[in-house]
Design an enzyme around this catalytic site. Structure first.
Site, PDB file in Angstrom:
ATOM      1  N   HIS A  49       0.960  -1.169  -0.151  1.00 16.06           N
ATOM      2  CA  HIS A  49       0.076   0.074  -0.013  1.00 16.06           C
ATOM      3  C   HIS A  49       0.784   1.196  -0.127  1.00 16.06           C
ATOM      4  O   HIS A  49       0.694   2.233  -0.628  1.00 16.06           O
ATOM      5  CB  HIS A  49      -0.932  -0.132   1.221  1.00 16.06           C
ATOM      6  CG  HIS A  49      -1.609   1.078   1.391  1.00 16.06           C
ATOM      7  ND1 HIS A  49      -1.560   2.139   2.363  1.00 16.06           N
ATOM      8  CD2 HIS A  49      -2.793   1.610   0.856  1.00 16.06           C
ATOM      9  CE1 HIS A  49      -2.130   3.059   2.402  1.00 16.06           C
ATOM     10  NE2 HIS A  49      -2.896   2.814   1.480  1.00 16.06           N
ATOM     11  N   GLU A  88       1.923   2.004  -3.598  1.00 21.22           N
ATOM     12  CA  GLU A  88       1.123   2.384  -4.232  1.00 21.22           C
ATOM     13  C   GLU A  88       1.051   3.841  -4.168  1.00 21.22           C
ATOM     14  O   GLU A  88       0.667   4.909  -5.026  1.00 21.22           O
ATOM     15  CB  GLU A  88      -0.341   1.830  -3.827  1.00 21.22           C
ATOM     16  CG  GLU A  88      -1.562   2.238  -4.591  1.00 21.22           C
ATOM     17  CD  GLU A  88      -2.724   2.158  -3.693  1.00 21.22           C
ATOM     18  OE1 GLU A  88      -3.453   3.176  -3.708  1.00 21.22           O
ATOM     19  OE2 GLU A  88      -2.929   1.113  -2.908  1.00 21.22           O
ATOM     20  N   HIS A  89       1.075   4.622  -2.837  1.00 23.01           N
ATOM     21  CA  HIS A  89       1.147   5.840  -2.649  1.00 23.01           C
ATOM     22  C   HIS A  89       2.172   6.659  -3.324  1.00 23.01           C
ATOM     23  O   HIS A  89       1.926   7.594  -4.074  1.00 23.01           O
ATOM     24  CB  HIS A  89       1.502   6.248  -1.221  1.00 23.01           C
ATOM     25  CG  HIS A  89      -0.088   6.228  -0.443  1.00 23.01           C
ATOM     26  ND1 HIS A  89      -0.498   7.421   0.228  1.00 23.01           N
ATOM     27  CD2 HIS A  89      -0.838   5.375  -0.083  1.00 23.01           C
ATOM     28  CE1 HIS A  89      -1.652   7.170   0.956  1.00 23.01           C
ATOM     29  NE2 HIS A  89      -2.086   5.961   0.712  1.00 23.01           N
ATOM     30  N   GLU A 134       4.962  11.051   3.167  1.00 23.30           N
ATOM     31  CA  GLU A 134       3.785  10.053   3.050  1.00 23.30           C
ATOM     32  C   GLU A 134       3.391   9.475   4.241  1.00 23.30           C
ATOM     33  O   GLU A 134       2.211   8.926   4.145  1.00 23.30           O
ATOM     34  CB  GLU A 134       3.943   9.331   1.853  1.00 23.30           C
ATOM     35  CG  GLU A 134       3.047   8.635   1.015  1.00 23.30           C
ATOM     36  CD  GLU A 134       2.016   9.874   0.356  1.00 23.30           C
ATOM     37  OE1 GLU A 134       0.865   9.725   0.113  1.00 23.30           O
ATOM     38  OE2 GLU A 134       2.650  11.042   0.246  1.00 23.30           O
ATOM     39  N   GLU A 181      -5.121   8.703   6.755  1.00 23.00           N
ATOM     40  CA  GLU A 181      -5.691   7.784   6.043  1.00 23.00           C
ATOM     41  C   GLU A 181      -6.355   6.548   7.107  1.00 23.00           C
ATOM     42  O   GLU A 181      -7.386   6.240   6.968  1.00 23.00           O
ATOM     43  CB  GLU A 181      -5.158   7.201   4.840  1.00 23.00           C
ATOM     44  CG  GLU A 181      -6.110   6.101   3.960  1.00 23.00           C
ATOM     45  CD  GLU A 181      -5.085   5.482   3.027  1.00 23.00           C
ATOM     46  OE1 GLU A 181      -5.860   4.446   2.326  1.00 23.00           O
ATOM     47  OE2 GLU A 181      -4.203   6.083   2.567  1.00 23.00           O
TER      48      GLU A 181
END
Length: 490
Positions: free
Chosen positions: A96, A99-100, A169, A176
């Site tokens: 994940h 992916e960011h 991030e 998130e």
């Protein structure tokens, strides 16, 4: 160059995903032009087109489905046979995280340049991570297909993974996580996975634990990609205004150098799924309602019971007292009528999620704390009855099959869904299932098959349970067991 292996397979939409809760929760992000709504500008036929499949020399497969309707848009993406269950506990969350980072700039273009390019094309670039797959895709005009392919290859092969961007991030992903945990369905189904697969990769979350998010390093990201982003585990899928030979040529140009095997010594496969009948309870005084998910070991994608479980899921249905169209005591679903009899339950959804070697089937419900004992009794009494004659009528099965088929067909009418199914089915089945085949499989399910399936997956079977919120009245795990309710189901 391409090998001679090519095939044409009729397209279809795998059953039941709209009504199913997707327990392998997906994290989405991407770049989208506000000027265009590409997803609504082109529709495919209810009876899908032929899907052409070509395997490149390095093992990467290219699959396309052209629309017969006048269409100027397409969906193009890369489906990768790797998700969070392929991670170890030490690097859980890395799929994940990458992916960011894929959208944060490459060796060829900076993040802002990528964003401006997508905006100028009126396109939509997005990605998601699930427990078993990672997907990067674009919705764009036909004339921009070559650019779209180049961009997808660029972000997958040449991401900068700038150290300062990685640090920034971390906070984005932690925020998130906070938002995800505020969504009760997301939270409870993650907790259910933690209970049902306590000792394996399926039990871990897609975002990963806070500790990992704070410490994942550039080397971790690079190692994950070098281990799992190999050509035989990748599908380039396209649907809409596409020409198969053009997509094959573009794939060849941009992915010919994709490695055929892992470039590291890390494990490339996931650990086998092992269902663990246990529970996770997370009381919270801040949440006034009880959120409970009760799951049984279900069927994998290739199980002979897979379609029958879809019919059973549809027959069990769903209900929400805040939705006037859901019926309540007038609902066609017997379970809804039982749970809606009073204020002991507020809503429920039936879920049926398949993985490569496992599945989860069950109910997610919302209820007041005081109503939990009665709600659990009504739920388990009904589920226990399903294996016995008289628990449902032939018409209930016929209605469920009709609803399921309508849902299958309706979900195959937009390009994104078609492209999704191309990628997923080829990764899962190594082929594209025909719509006629899926319809025939649904039609073949009889009432006796539904009873046999209920006996196989529900009757006397252990369960996993997850609960969150005001749950002081939730019965103990053993008291929730379905075997306690057989006497009242006969």
């Amino acid at each position: 160059s391409s090998t001679a292996e090519e095939g044409r397979l009729l397209a279809s939409k795998q059953a039941g995903e709209e009504m199913a809760m997707r327990l392998g929760r997906r994290a989405w992000r991407g770049l989208q032009s506000g000027a265009q709504q590409l997803e609504s500008s082109c529709r495919t036929a209810a009876v899908p087109e032929y899907t052409e499949v070509t395997r490149l020399a390095n093992g990467l497969r290219v699959a396309t489905e052209a629309s017969h309707f006048e269409c100027e848009t397409m969906t193009l993406g890369v489906w990768i046979d790797a998700g969070s269950r392929y991670e170890a506990e030490s690097n859980n969350g890395v799929a994940h995280f990458f992916e960011h980072m894929a959208f944060k700039g490459t060796k060829k273009r900076a993040q802002q340049a990528l964003e401006v390019m997508i905006e100028d094309m009126g396109a939509h670039l997005n990605a998601y991570t699930s427990r078993e797959q990672t997907v990067y895709y674009a919705k764009l005009f036909r004339k921009d297909g070559a650019v779209g392919m180049e961009v997808l290859a660029d972000i997958l092969q040449n991401s900068l993974l700038n150290l300062s961007a990685i640090e920034r991030e971390r906070d984005v992903i932690l925020r998130e996580m906070e938002e995800v945990n505020k969504q009760h369905e997301e939270l409870i189904l993650d907790l259910l996975h933690a209970a049902a697969y306590r000792e394996g990769g399926l039990g871990r979350t897609i975002l990963g634990p806070i500790g990992n998010i704070k410490t994942i390093a550039r080397r971790d990201l690079e190692d994950y990609v070098k281990t799992h982003y190999t050509a035989p585990r990748m599908i380039v899928a396209a649907a809409g205004a596409v020409d198969h030979d053009e997509i094959v040529a573009l794939s060849e140009a941009h992915f010919r150098d994709q490695p055929q095997s892992s470039q590291t010594t890390f494990a490339v496969d996931f650990d086998p799924a092992k269902f663990t009948p246990t529970e996770v309870r997370q009381p919270s005084l801040e949440e006034p309602l009880a959120h409970v998910a009760l799951g049984f070991a279900g069927a994998d994608w290739n199980s002979e019971y897979a379609v029958a479980l879809m019919v059973l899921q549809t027959m069990l249905g769903h209900w929400d007292r805040l939705n006037p169209t859901s019926g309540g005591t007038a609902s066609p679903y017997k379970l809804a009528r039982a749970l809606a009899a009073d204020d002991a339950c507020y809503s429920y959804l039936t879920f049926n999620t398949c993985y490569k070697d496992a599945g989860l089937f069950g109910i997610y419900l919302v209820a007041p704390d005081q109503g939990l004992p009665l709600t659990i009794t009504r739920l388990q009494t009904y589920l226990a009855s399903l294996a016995h004659p008289g628990s449902f009528e032939d018409d209930d099965v016929a209605r469920a099959k009709a609803q399921l088929k309508a849902n299958i067909i309706s979900q195959g009418t937009d390009l994104a869904s078609v492209c999704e199914e191309i990628g997923r089915q080829i990764l899962t089945y190594n082929r594209r299932m025909t719509l006629l085949e899926v319809m025939a499989r649904v039609d073949a399910v009889s009432p006796d098959d539904v009873r046999a399936t209920a006996a196989r997956f529900l009757a006397d079977k252990d369960h996993a349970l997850a609960a969150y919120g005001s749950i002081s009245h939730l019965p103990a795990y053993d008291r929730c067991h379905i075997r306690n309710y057989h006497s009242s189901s006969r």
